[in-house]
Scaffold this motif. Structure first.
Motif, PDB file in Angstrom:
ATOM      1  N   ARG A  21       0.867  -1.174   0.000  1.00 37.42           N
ATOM      2  CA  ARG A  21       0.000   0.000   0.000  1.00 37.42           C
ATOM      3  C   ARG A  21       0.908   1.231   0.000  1.00 37.42           C
ATOM      4  O   ARG A  21       1.613   1.479   0.983  1.00 37.42           O
ATOM      5  CB  ARG A  21      -0.913  -0.009   1.212  1.00 37.42           C
ATOM      6  CG  ARG A  21      -1.881  -1.171   1.213  1.00 37.42           C
ATOM      7  CD  ARG A  21      -2.960  -0.997   2.270  1.00 37.42           C
ATOM      8  NE  ARG A  21      -3.767  -2.194   2.383  1.00 37.42           N
ATOM      9  CZ  ARG A  21      -4.757  -2.519   1.560  1.00 37.42           C
ATOM     10  NH1 ARG A  21      -5.049  -1.721   0.564  1.00 37.42           N
ATOM     11  NH2 ARG A  21      -5.446  -3.630   1.732  1.00 37.42           N
ATOM     12  N   SER A  22       0.866   1.965  -1.099  1.00 40.15           N
ATOM     13  CA  SER A  22       1.795   3.090  -1.225  1.00 40.15           C
ATOM     14  C   SER A  22       1.587   4.131  -0.123  1.00 40.15           C
ATOM     15  O   SER A  22       2.530   4.852   0.218  1.00 40.15           O
ATOM     16  CB  SER A  22       1.704   3.731  -2.605  1.00 40.15           C
ATOM     17  OG  SER A  22       0.446   4.317  -2.804  1.00 40.15           O
ATOM     18  N   VAL A  23       0.399   4.202   0.462  1.00 41.46           N
ATOM     19  CA  VAL A  23       0.187   5.149   1.563  1.00 41.46           C
ATOM     20  C   VAL A  23       1.003   4.758   2.796  1.00 41.46           C
ATOM     21  O   VAL A  23       1.223   5.595   3.675  1.00 41.46           O
ATOM     22  CB  VAL A  23      -1.305   5.289   1.947  1.00 41.46           C
ATOM     23  CG1 VAL A  23      -2.121   5.833   0.789  1.00 41.46           C
ATOM     24  CG2 VAL A  23      -1.881   3.991   2.446  1.00 41.46           C
ATOM     25  N   ASP A  24       1.459   3.510   2.849  1.00 41.30           N
ATOM     26  CA  ASP A  24       2.228   3.036   4.002  1.00 41.30           C
ATOM     27  C   ASP A  24       3.729   3.275   3.875  1.00 41.30           C
ATOM     28  O   ASP A  24       4.470   3.033   4.824  1.00 41.30           O
ATOM     29  CB  ASP A  24       1.990   1.537   4.219  1.00 41.30           C
ATOM     30  CG  ASP A  24       0.567   1.228   4.647  1.00 41.30           C
ATOM     31  OD1 ASP A  24      -0.118   2.144   5.157  1.00 41.30           O
ATOM     32  OD2 ASP A  24       0.143   0.074   4.473  1.00 41.30           O
ATOM     33  N   THR A  25       4.181   3.722   2.714  1.00 37.62           N
ATOM     34  CA  THR A  25       5.608   3.984   2.540  1.00 37.62           C
ATOM     35  C   THR A  25       5.823   5.480   2.329  1.00 37.62           C
ATOM     36  O   THR A  25       5.008   6.148   1.684  1.00 37.62           O
ATOM     37  CB  THR A  25       6.202   3.190   1.354  1.00 37.62           C
ATOM     38  OG1 THR A  25       5.516   3.530   0.162  1.00 37.62           O
ATOM     39  CG2 THR A  25       6.115   1.693   1.596  1.00 37.62           C
ATOM     40  N   PHE A  36      11.610   9.353  -3.878  1.00 36.26           N
ATOM     41  CA  PHE A  36      11.000   8.126  -4.373  1.00 36.26           C
ATOM     42  C   PHE A  36      10.176   7.485  -3.276  1.00 36.26           C
ATOM     43  O   PHE A  36      10.425   7.687  -2.088  1.00 36.26           O
ATOM     44  CB  PHE A  36      12.043   7.158  -4.944  1.00 36.26           C
ATOM     45  CG  PHE A  36      12.774   6.326  -3.922  1.00 36.26           C
ATOM     46  CD1 PHE A  36      12.489   4.974  -3.762  1.00 36.26           C
ATOM     47  CD2 PHE A  36      13.768   6.876  -3.133  1.00 36.26           C
ATOM     48  CE1 PHE A  36      13.173   4.191  -2.832  1.00 36.26           C
ATOM     49  CE2 PHE A  36      14.464   6.112  -2.203  1.00 36.26           C
ATOM     50  CZ  PHE A  36      14.155   4.756  -2.054  1.00 36.26           C
ATOM     51  N   LYS A  37       9.163   6.749  -3.683  1.00 38.09           N
ATOM     52  CA  LYS A  37       8.297   5.998  -2.775  1.00 38.09           C
ATOM     53  C   LYS A  37       8.431   4.546  -3.211  1.00 38.09           C
ATOM     54  O   LYS A  37       7.922   4.151  -4.266  1.00 38.09           O
ATOM     55  CB  LYS A  37       6.864   6.489  -2.896  1.00 38.09           C
ATOM     56  CG  LYS A  37       5.906   5.823  -1.930  1.00 38.09           C
ATOM     57  CD  LYS A  37       4.478   6.338  -2.124  1.00 38.09           C
ATOM     58  CE  LYS A  37       4.225   7.618  -1.418  1.00 38.09           C
ATOM     59  NZ  LYS A  37       3.726   7.489  -0.049  1.00 38.09           N
ATOM     60  N   VAL A  49      10.775  -1.361  -8.156  1.00 40.02           N
ATOM     61  CA  VAL A  49       9.582  -0.664  -8.634  1.00 40.02           C
ATOM     62  C   VAL A  49       9.314   0.446  -7.624  1.00 40.02           C
ATOM     63  O   VAL A  49       9.357   0.215  -6.408  1.00 40.02           O
ATOM     64  CB  VAL A  49       8.370  -1.618  -8.724  1.00 40.02           C
ATOM     65  CG1 VAL A  49       7.128  -0.875  -9.208  1.00 40.02           C
ATOM     66  CG2 VAL A  49       8.691  -2.819  -9.615  1.00 40.02           C
ATOM     67  N   ALA A  50       9.069   1.652  -8.133  1.00 42.60           N
ATOM     68  CA  ALA A  50       8.880   2.794  -7.233  1.00 42.60           C
ATOM     69  C   ALA A  50       8.075   3.882  -7.918  1.00 42.60           C
ATOM     70  O   ALA A  50       7.963   3.908  -9.152  1.00 42.60           O
ATOM     71  CB  ALA A  50      10.239   3.354  -6.811  1.00 42.60           C
ATOM     72  N   LEU A  51       7.542   4.763  -7.104  1.00 46.24           N
ATOM     73  CA  LEU A  51       7.031   6.027  -7.601  1.00 46.24           C
ATOM     74  C   LEU A  51       8.174   7.023  -7.468  1.00 46.24           C
ATOM     75  O   LEU A  51       8.879   7.038  -6.448  1.00 46.24           O
ATOM     76  CB  LEU A  51       5.835   6.502  -6.780  1.00 46.24           C
ATOM     77  CG  LEU A  51       4.567   5.675  -6.897  1.00 46.24           C
ATOM     78  CD1 LEU A  51       3.515   6.180  -5.904  1.00 46.24           C
ATOM     79  CD2 LEU A  51       4.027   5.717  -8.310  1.00 46.24           C
ATOM     80  N   LEU A 113       5.565   6.230 -12.259  1.00 45.41           N
ATOM     81  CA  LEU A 113       5.705   4.848 -11.800  1.00 45.41           C
ATOM     82  C   LEU A 113       6.816   4.225 -12.631  1.00 45.41           C
ATOM     83  O   LEU A 113       6.709   4.167 -13.860  1.00 45.41           O
ATOM     84  CB  LEU A 113       4.399   4.084 -11.985  1.00 45.41           C
ATOM     85  CG  LEU A 113       4.459   2.574 -11.713  1.00 45.41           C
ATOM     86  CD1 LEU A 113       4.799   2.295 -10.250  1.00 45.41           C
ATOM     87  CD2 LEU A 113       3.150   1.907 -12.098  1.00 45.41           C
ATOM     88  N   ILE A 114       7.893   3.793 -11.965  1.00 50.76           N
ATOM     89  CA  ILE A 114       9.024   3.216 -12.695  1.00 50.76           C
ATOM     90  C   ILE A 114       9.263   1.769 -12.268  1.00 50.76           C
ATOM     91  O   ILE A 114       9.158   1.425 -11.100  1.00 50.76           O
ATOM     92  CB  ILE A 114      10.320   4.037 -12.506  1.00 50.76           C
ATOM     93  CG1 ILE A 114      10.678   4.198 -11.024  1.00 50.76           C
ATOM     94  CG2 ILE A 114      10.224   5.387 -13.191  1.00 50.76           C
ATOM     95  CD1 ILE A 114      12.042   4.800 -10.776  1.00 50.76           C
ATOM     96  N   SER A 115       9.561   0.953 -13.253  1.00 52.74           N
ATOM     97  CA  SER A 115      10.045  -0.412 -13.029  1.00 52.74           C
ATOM     98  C   SER A 115      11.436  -0.455 -13.628  1.00 52.74           C
ATOM     99  O   SER A 115      11.597  -0.336 -14.847  1.00 52.74           O
ATOM    100  CB  SER A 115       9.146  -1.444 -13.717  1.00 52.74           C
ATOM    101  OG  SER A 115       7.861  -1.435 -13.152  1.00 52.74           O
ATOM    102  N   VAL A 116      12.419  -0.568 -12.768  1.00 52.81           N
ATOM    103  CA  VAL A 116      13.824  -0.526 -13.174  1.00 52.81           C
ATOM    104  C   VAL A 116      14.403  -1.926 -13.047  1.00 52.81           C
ATOM    105  O   VAL A 116      14.349  -2.524 -11.972  1.00 52.81           O
ATOM    106  CB  VAL A 116      14.620   0.449 -12.278  1.00 52.81           C
ATOM    107  CG1 VAL A 116      16.098   0.431 -12.622  1.00 52.81           C
ATOM    108  CG2 VAL A 116      14.049   1.853 -12.376  1.00 52.81           C
ATOM    109  N   PHE A 117      14.947  -2.426 -14.133  1.00 52.25           N
ATOM    110  CA  PHE A 117      15.643  -3.711 -14.104  1.00 52.25           C
ATOM    111  C   PHE A 117      17.127  -3.411 -14.227  1.00 52.25           C
ATOM    112  O   PHE A 117      17.538  -2.639 -15.092  1.00 52.25           O
ATOM    113  CB  PHE A 117      15.145  -4.620 -15.226  1.00 52.25           C
ATOM    114  CG  PHE A 117      13.699  -4.979 -15.059  1.00 52.25           C
ATOM    115  CD1 PHE A 117      13.336  -6.066 -14.274  1.00 52.25           C
ATOM    116  CD2 PHE A 117      12.706  -4.200 -15.606  1.00 52.25           C
ATOM    117  CE1 PHE A 117      11.995  -6.377 -14.067  1.00 52.25           C
ATOM    118  CE2 PHE A 117      11.367  -4.495 -15.416  1.00 52.25           C
ATOM    119  CZ  PHE A 117      11.007  -5.585 -14.650  1.00 52.25           C
TER     120      PHE A 117
END
Length: 158
Positions: A21-25, A36-37, A49-51, A113-117
């Motif tokens: 839950r993004s509200v928790d981070t 970043f979140k 994966v982060a905001l 919203l990023i997904s970084v590999f």
């Protein structure tokens, strides 16, 4: 329990999905105008994966991606080094080895919203790696920030 969930449990034996839950981070600062979140850190340093939130006028300096990156603009606008303007709902794919820079433009922060590999390597003026952000280092930044600010640390490792 919905019928489709019962059927799925009968047919499949899987590892349970993990909810974040993004509200928790918290928004974790990365530097002036950047935060970043975290949503998920991939095990074995595979990526994260982060905001990402970038304030208007803030420039993301030149960086290289060691793996592919998927970026979905959720809010605000940003301008890529190619001159393309990316707005809410726009998606950008960056292949491994890509070197780029961009900035948040307009009057509100860009939230992406990023997904970084792999890792993101920030480059100095000579093209040498000055800073490297990987899953492990981003997790360390998150944990350090939470510990220093009395924030509950969630297990975000896959």
């Amino acid at each position: 329990m919905p019928a489709h969930a019962t059927a799925a449990r009968t047919l499949l034996h899987t590892t349970p999905a993990r909810l974040t839950r993004s509200v928790d981070t918290p928004w974790v600062p990365l530097g002036p105008g950047r935060a970043f979140k975290p949503i998920r850190f991939l095990s074995n340093d595979r990526g994260y994966v982060a905001l990402m939130r970038v304030d208007p006028g803030t420039v993301i300096p030149p960086h290289r991606h060691t793996g592919e990156v998927h970026a979905l603009n959720l809010e605000g606008d940003r301008e890529l080094c190619s001159g393309e303007r990316i707005g809410p709902g726009d998606y950008v794919f960056e292949p491994a080895g890509n070197i780029d820079t961009w900035q948040a433009v307009g009057d509100q922060p860009a939230i992406v919203l990023i997904s970084v590999f792999g890792a993101v390597e920030y480059l100095d003026d000579d093209g040498n790696v000055a800073t490297r952000f990987s899953s492990r280092s981003m997790e360390a930044v998150y944990r350090t920030y939470c510990a220093a600010n009395g924030i509950n640390i969630h297990d975000l490792l896959d």
